[in-house]
Design an enzyme around this catalytic site. Structure first.
Site, PDB file in Angstrom:
ATOM      1  N   LEU A 192       0.856  -1.198   0.000  1.00 14.75           N
ATOM      2  CA  LEU A 192       0.000   0.000   0.000  1.00 14.75           C
ATOM      3  C   LEU A 192       0.891   1.248   0.000  1.00 14.75           C
ATOM      4  O   LEU A 192       0.867   2.053   0.923  1.00 14.75           O
ATOM      5  CB  LEU A 192      -0.926  -0.025   1.218  1.00 14.75           C
ATOM      6  CG  LEU A 192      -2.115   0.932   1.175  1.00 14.75           C
ATOM      7  CD1 LEU A 192      -3.138   0.483   0.133  1.00 14.75           C
ATOM      8  CD2 LEU A 192      -2.785   1.018   2.553  1.00 14.75           C
ATOM      9  N   GLY A 193       1.696   1.377  -1.076  1.00 15.74           N
ATOM     10  CA  GLY A 193       2.538   2.571  -1.230  1.00 15.74           C
ATOM     11  C   GLY A 193       1.798   3.596  -2.064  1.00 15.74           C
ATOM     12  O   GLY A 193       0.573   3.705  -1.999  1.00 15.74           O
ATOM     13  N   ILE A 231       1.409   3.821  -5.456  1.00 16.43           N
ATOM     14  CA  ILE A 231       0.532   3.251  -6.482  1.00 16.43           C
ATOM     15  C   ILE A 231      -0.564   2.401  -5.833  1.00 16.43           C
ATOM     16  O   ILE A 231      -1.734   2.501  -6.206  1.00 16.43           O
ATOM     17  CB  ILE A 231       1.363   2.436  -7.506  1.00 16.43           C
ATOM     18  CG1 ILE A 231       2.322   3.381  -8.257  1.00 16.43           C
ATOM     19  CG2 ILE A 231       0.461   1.689  -8.483  1.00 16.43           C
ATOM     20  CD1 ILE A 231       3.330   2.683  -9.164  1.00 16.43           C
ATOM     21  N   ARG A 270       4.824  -4.806   4.859  1.00 21.87           N
ATOM     22  CA  ARG A 270       5.648  -5.209   6.006  1.00 21.87           C
ATOM     23  C   ARG A 270       5.119  -4.650   7.306  1.00 21.87           C
ATOM     24  O   ARG A 270       5.381  -5.185   8.373  1.00 21.87           O
ATOM     25  CB  ARG A 270       7.097  -4.755   5.784  1.00 21.87           C
ATOM     26  CG  ARG A 270       7.786  -5.530   4.694  1.00 21.87           C
ATOM     27  CD  ARG A 270       9.096  -4.904   4.332  1.00 21.87           C
ATOM     28  NE  ARG A 270       8.908  -3.558   3.805  1.00 21.87           N
ATOM     29  CZ  ARG A 270       9.872  -2.803   3.317  1.00 21.87           C
ATOM     30  NH1 ARG A 270      11.092  -3.264   3.299  1.00 21.87           N
ATOM     31  NH2 ARG A 270       9.624  -1.598   2.858  1.00 21.87           N
ATOM     32  N   ILE A 292       0.898  -5.002 -11.735  1.00 19.27           N
ATOM     33  CA  ILE A 292       1.401  -3.809 -12.421  1.00 19.27           C
ATOM     34  C   ILE A 292       2.779  -3.427 -11.843  1.00 19.27           C
ATOM     35  O   ILE A 292       3.280  -2.344 -12.131  1.00 19.27           O
ATOM     36  CB  ILE A 292       0.430  -2.598 -12.313  1.00 19.27           C
ATOM     37  CG1 ILE A 292      -0.009  -2.356 -10.872  1.00 19.27           C
ATOM     38  CG2 ILE A 292      -0.791  -2.799 -13.201  1.00 19.27           C
ATOM     39  CD1 ILE A 292       0.952  -1.739  -9.975  1.00 19.27           C
ATOM     40  N   ARG A 318       6.248  -5.749 -10.860  1.00 20.67           N
ATOM     41  CA  ARG A 318       7.339  -6.379 -11.602  1.00 20.67           C
ATOM     42  C   ARG A 318       6.995  -7.858 -11.805  1.00 20.67           C
ATOM     43  O   ARG A 318       6.431  -8.501 -10.908  1.00 20.67           O
ATOM     44  CB  ARG A 318       8.656  -6.279 -10.826  1.00 20.67           C
ATOM     45  CG  ARG A 318       9.208  -4.862 -10.725  1.00 20.67           C
ATOM     46  CD  ARG A 318       9.762  -4.362 -12.057  1.00 20.67           C
ATOM     47  NE  ARG A 318      10.333  -3.041 -11.967  1.00 20.67           N
ATOM     48  CZ  ARG A 318       9.711  -1.905 -12.342  1.00 20.67           C
ATOM     49  NH1 ARG A 318       8.502  -1.950 -12.843  1.00 20.67           N
ATOM     50  NH2 ARG A 318      10.324  -0.747 -12.230  1.00 20.67           N
ATOM     51  N   ASP A 337       0.629  -6.478 -16.539  1.00 27.34           N
ATOM     52  CA  ASP A 337       1.351  -5.431 -17.278  1.00 27.34           C
ATOM     53  C   ASP A 337       2.830  -5.778 -17.358  1.00 27.34           C
ATOM     54  O   ASP A 337       3.562  -5.181 -18.138  1.00 27.34           O
ATOM     55  CB  ASP A 337       1.171  -4.074 -16.580  1.00 27.34           C
ATOM     56  CG  ASP A 337       1.821  -2.943 -17.367  1.00 27.34           C
ATOM     57  OD1 ASP A 337       1.626  -2.903 -18.608  1.00 27.34           O
ATOM     58  OD2 ASP A 337       2.517  -2.111 -16.766  1.00 27.34           O
ATOM     59  N   GLU A 389      10.178 -10.698 -19.262  1.00 24.65           N
ATOM     60  CA  GLU A 389       9.770  -9.830 -20.363  1.00 24.65           C
ATOM     61  C   GLU A 389      10.989  -9.350 -21.154  1.00 24.65           C
ATOM     62  O   GLU A 389      12.043  -9.137 -20.559  1.00 24.65           O
ATOM     63  CB  GLU A 389       8.954  -8.635 -19.836  1.00 24.65           C
ATOM     64  CG  GLU A 389       9.697  -7.748 -18.877  1.00 24.65           C
ATOM     65  CD  GLU A 389       8.789  -6.691 -18.223  1.00 24.65           C
ATOM     66  OE1 GLU A 389       7.637  -7.004 -17.872  1.00 24.65           O
ATOM     67  OE2 GLU A 389       9.271  -5.558 -18.059  1.00 24.65           O
ATOM     68  N   HIS A 448       4.264  -3.888 -20.341  1.00 23.28           N
ATOM     69  CA  HIS A 448       4.904  -3.002 -19.352  1.00 23.28           C
ATOM     70  C   HIS A 448       4.644  -1.538 -19.748  1.00 23.28           C
ATOM     71  O   HIS A 448       5.574  -0.741 -19.882  1.00 23.28           O
ATOM     72  CB  HIS A 448       6.406  -3.279 -19.251  1.00 23.28           C
ATOM     73  CG  HIS A 448       7.009  -2.779 -17.968  1.00 23.28           C
ATOM     74  ND1 HIS A 448       8.070  -3.381 -17.347  1.00 23.28           N
ATOM     75  CD2 HIS A 448       6.678  -1.707 -17.186  1.00 23.28           C
ATOM     76  CE1 HIS A 448       8.396  -2.711 -16.246  1.00 23.28           C
ATOM     77  NE2 HIS A 448       7.551  -1.683 -16.129  1.00 23.28           N
TER      78      HIS A 448
HETATM   79  P1  NAP Z   1       6.250   2.833  -3.082  1.00 25.07           P
HETATM   80  O1  NAP Z   1       5.432   4.024  -2.811  1.00 25.07           O
HETATM   81  O2  NAP Z   1       7.661   2.807  -2.581  1.00 25.07           O
HETATM   82  O3  NAP Z   1       5.470   1.568  -2.512  1.00 25.07           O
HETATM   83  C1  NAP Z   1       6.058   0.283  -2.473  1.00 25.07           C
HETATM   84  C2  NAP Z   1       5.329  -0.540  -1.440  1.00 25.07           C
HETATM   85  O4  NAP Z   1       5.951  -1.849  -1.405  1.00 25.07           O
HETATM   86  C3  NAP Z   1       5.405   0.021  -0.028  1.00 25.07           C
HETATM   87  O5  NAP Z   1       4.106   0.324   0.383  1.00 25.07           O
HETATM   88  C4  NAP Z   1       5.993  -1.110   0.792  1.00 25.07           C
HETATM   89  O6  NAP Z   1       5.258  -1.210   1.990  1.00 25.07           O
HETATM   90  C5  NAP Z   1       5.766  -2.326  -0.086  1.00 25.07           C
HETATM   91  N1  NAP Z   1       6.718  -3.396   0.222  1.00 25.07           N
HETATM   92  C6  NAP Z   1       8.068  -3.326   0.244  1.00 25.07           C
HETATM   93  N2  NAP Z   1       8.573  -4.496   0.655  1.00 25.07           N
HETATM   94  C7  NAP Z   1       7.522  -5.296   0.905  1.00 25.07           C
HETATM   95  C8  NAP Z   1       7.390  -6.632   1.363  1.00 25.07           C
HETATM   96  N3  NAP Z   1       8.486  -7.375   1.669  1.00 25.07           N
HETATM   97  N4  NAP Z   1       6.155  -7.166   1.482  1.00 25.07           N
HETATM   98  C9  NAP Z   1       5.067  -6.436   1.179  1.00 25.07           C
HETATM   99  N5  NAP Z   1       5.116  -5.159   0.749  1.00 25.07           N
HETATM  100  C10 NAP Z   1       6.338  -4.602   0.619  1.00 25.07           C
HETATM  101  O7  NAP Z   1       6.352   2.535  -4.641  1.00 25.07           O
HETATM  102  P2  NAP Z   1       5.262   2.878  -5.773  1.00 25.07           P
HETATM  103  O8  NAP Z   1       5.576   4.171  -6.390  1.00 25.07           O
HETATM  104  O9  NAP Z   1       3.910   2.605  -5.230  1.00 25.07           O
HETATM  105  O10 NAP Z   1       5.660   1.752  -6.856  1.00 25.07           O
HETATM  106  C11 NAP Z   1       5.502   0.382  -6.554  1.00 25.07           C
HETATM  107  C12 NAP Z   1       6.160  -0.449  -7.633  1.00 25.07           C
HETATM  108  O11 NAP Z   1       5.421  -0.325  -8.846  1.00 25.07           O
HETATM  109  C13 NAP Z   1       7.567   0.009  -8.027  1.00 25.07           C
HETATM  110  O12 NAP Z   1       8.543  -0.513  -7.151  1.00 25.07           O
HETATM  111  C14 NAP Z   1       7.705  -0.540  -9.420  1.00 25.07           C
HETATM  112  O13 NAP Z   1       8.285  -1.828  -9.364  1.00 25.07           O
HETATM  113  C15 NAP Z   1       6.275  -0.669  -9.912  1.00 25.07           C
HETATM  114  N6  NAP Z   1       5.996   0.218 -11.059  1.00 25.07           N
HETATM  115  C16 NAP Z   1       5.518  -0.316 -12.210  1.00 25.07           C
HETATM  116  C17 NAP Z   1       5.241   0.504 -13.296  1.00 25.07           C
HETATM  117  C18 NAP Z   1       4.699  -0.050 -14.585  1.00 25.07           C
HETATM  118  O14 NAP Z   1       4.913   0.552 -15.631  1.00 25.07           O
HETATM  119  N7  NAP Z   1       4.003  -1.155 -14.559  1.00 25.07           N
HETATM  120  C19 NAP Z   1       5.478   1.873 -13.207  1.00 25.07           C
HETATM  121  C20 NAP Z   1       5.948   2.391 -12.013  1.00 25.07           C
HETATM  122  C21 NAP Z   1       6.211   1.549 -10.943  1.00 25.07           C
HETATM  123  P3  NAP Z   1       5.972  -1.471   3.418  1.00 25.07           P
HETATM  124  O15 NAP Z   1       7.161  -0.581   3.469  1.00 25.07           O
HETATM  125  O16 NAP Z   1       4.923  -1.151   4.418  1.00 25.07           O
HETATM  126  O17 NAP Z   1       6.295  -2.918   3.385  1.00 25.07           O
END
Ligand code: NAP
Length: 319
Positions: free
Chosen positions: A158-159, A161, A181, A236, A238, A262, A267, A285
């Site tokens: 729940l970050g 996105i 976490r 969406i 990785r 996605d 990929e 992607h």
């Molecule tokens: P973010 O704000 O940093 O959120 C990442 C979330 O991952 C945090 O809420 C974190 O929560 C959680 N997390 C980390 N380790 C974890 C674990 N071991 N177990 C469960 N949850 C865990 O990042 P964001 O901007 O939302 O982006 C998320 C991801 O989307 C990126 O890392 C990227 O891989 C992907 N993305 C994809 C696209 C696409 O084109 N499809 C584009 C942009 C990004 P806690 O710290 O509470 O664990």
């Protein structure tokens, strides 16, 4: 290569956008990595290593140890992405190389893509489109599909996105739970310390966490079984978050209802079995690939480089 009188060399790993290339080449000597043949990349890096001080990369191709080690003058890695999993952060720390990324700017698009994939998968919109185009509609009604509104949605991570996806799903009347976490004290959604419990309690699971050693294959067979035969998995984040071989088996054997992806594990390779499944919707992607976001991300990357090379504070610095 395009040069200006500025001696700073910038290595761009992928084409990304003409606008970004134009803005970089106005300011720096721009080296386009993709234009060098794959078998000559080591030589290409060696040839330009006395000038390259910055690498611009994205979530598909990052600055790995090989690239970093080949560039002794490297000062900054500016990612055109919010995922950092393709950058060797440990190597950057060891070398004192700064790293910037572009969170926030792409959150809405990626959250939109998650909802799009949920709807497309549950309503089988790709198969429905084919039904109309192939004129099969004249022979038979299209099969029934599943409703999205009101379903229970479990979000992994729940970050930025994940929260934007939750907000959108709430507008569809969905009940939201999440796994990460730690519990988010300001969130009104139900927290599940166990991902399997979240999956048991959800009809749709959306993967939106960061890819790390801990989250590699976080969606395994146990999670798929807990979600069950009518469950849908959306990814969406990785490809390597999901055990893709298990996912294909679960979808083919009817142990899982559908998947909207996605991102894929290797990929742009797409396993034939996956491509043949009609309960899957695939996207290349492209979650953040909109005209609007490309321009914003390019401006951020250029801003990060300008700040670094003029000794100003760096926005969005990871290191
Ligand atoms: P973010 O704000 O940093 O959120 C990442 C979330 O991952 C945090 O809420 C974190 O929560 C959680 N997390 C980390 N380790 C974890 C674990 N071991 N177990 C469960 N949850 C865990 O990042 P964001 O901007 O939302 O982006 C998320 C991801 O989307 C990126 O890392 C990227 O891989 C992907 N993305 C994809 C696209 C696409 O084109 N499809 C584009 C942009 C990004 P806690 O710290 O509470 O664990």
């Amino acid at each position: 290569m395009e040069t200006t009188s500025n001696p700073i060399g910038v290595l761009l790993l992928r084409p990304l956008s003409p606008y970004l290339q134009q803005e970089l080449s106005k300011r720096y000597a721009l080296f386009k990595f993709w234009e060098s043949p794959p078998n000559l990349r080591r030589e290409f890096l060696g040839e330009h290593s006395n000038s390259i001080k910055a690498v611009v990369c994205n979530g598909v191709q990052g600055a790995d140890a090989e690239i970093i080690d080949a560039l002794p003058l490297l000062e900054i890695v500016a990612s055109h992405s919010s995922g950092l999993d393709k950058i060797d952060l440990d190597r950057c720390r060891e070398r004192g190389i700064r790293v910037t990324y572009t969170p926030d700017a792409l959150t809405d698009e990626v959250a939109d893509m998650a909802i799009l994939l949920i709807l497309a998968t549950s309503r089988r919109i790709c198969a429905a489109d084919q039904h109309v185009r192939s004129a099969e509609w004249k022979n038979a009604d299209f099969k029934l599909t599943s409703k999205f509104s009101g379903k229970s949605v479990g979000i992994i991570g729940l970050g930025r996105i994940g929260s934007a996806i939750a907000k959108r799903a709430e507008a569809f009347g969905c009940r939201i739970g999440y796994h990460s976490r730690s519990l988010k004290p300001n969130s009104r959604y139900k927290y599940y310390p166990s991902l399997t419990d979240l999956a048991s309690d959800s009809q749709i699971i959306v993967v939106s966490c960061a890819l790390t050693r801990e989250t590699h294959h976080i969606v395994n067979r146990g999670v798929m079984d807990a979600l069950g035969r009518d469950g849908i998995i959306i990814n969406i984040a990785r490809g390597s978050h999901i055990d893709q071989a298990e996912l294909i088996s679960a979808l083919a054997e009817g142990r899982l209802g559908g998947a909207g992806l996605d991102v894929l594990e290797h990929e742009p390779e797409v396993p034939d079995l996956l491509a043949q499944l009609d309960n899957v919707v695939l996207s290349p992607h492209a979650g953040a690939s909109t005209y609007e976001t490309r321009k914003t991300l390019a401006d951020l990357v250029v801003g990060h480089l300008e700040a670094h090379f003029s000794n100003k504070p760096l926005l969005n610095a990871v290191i």
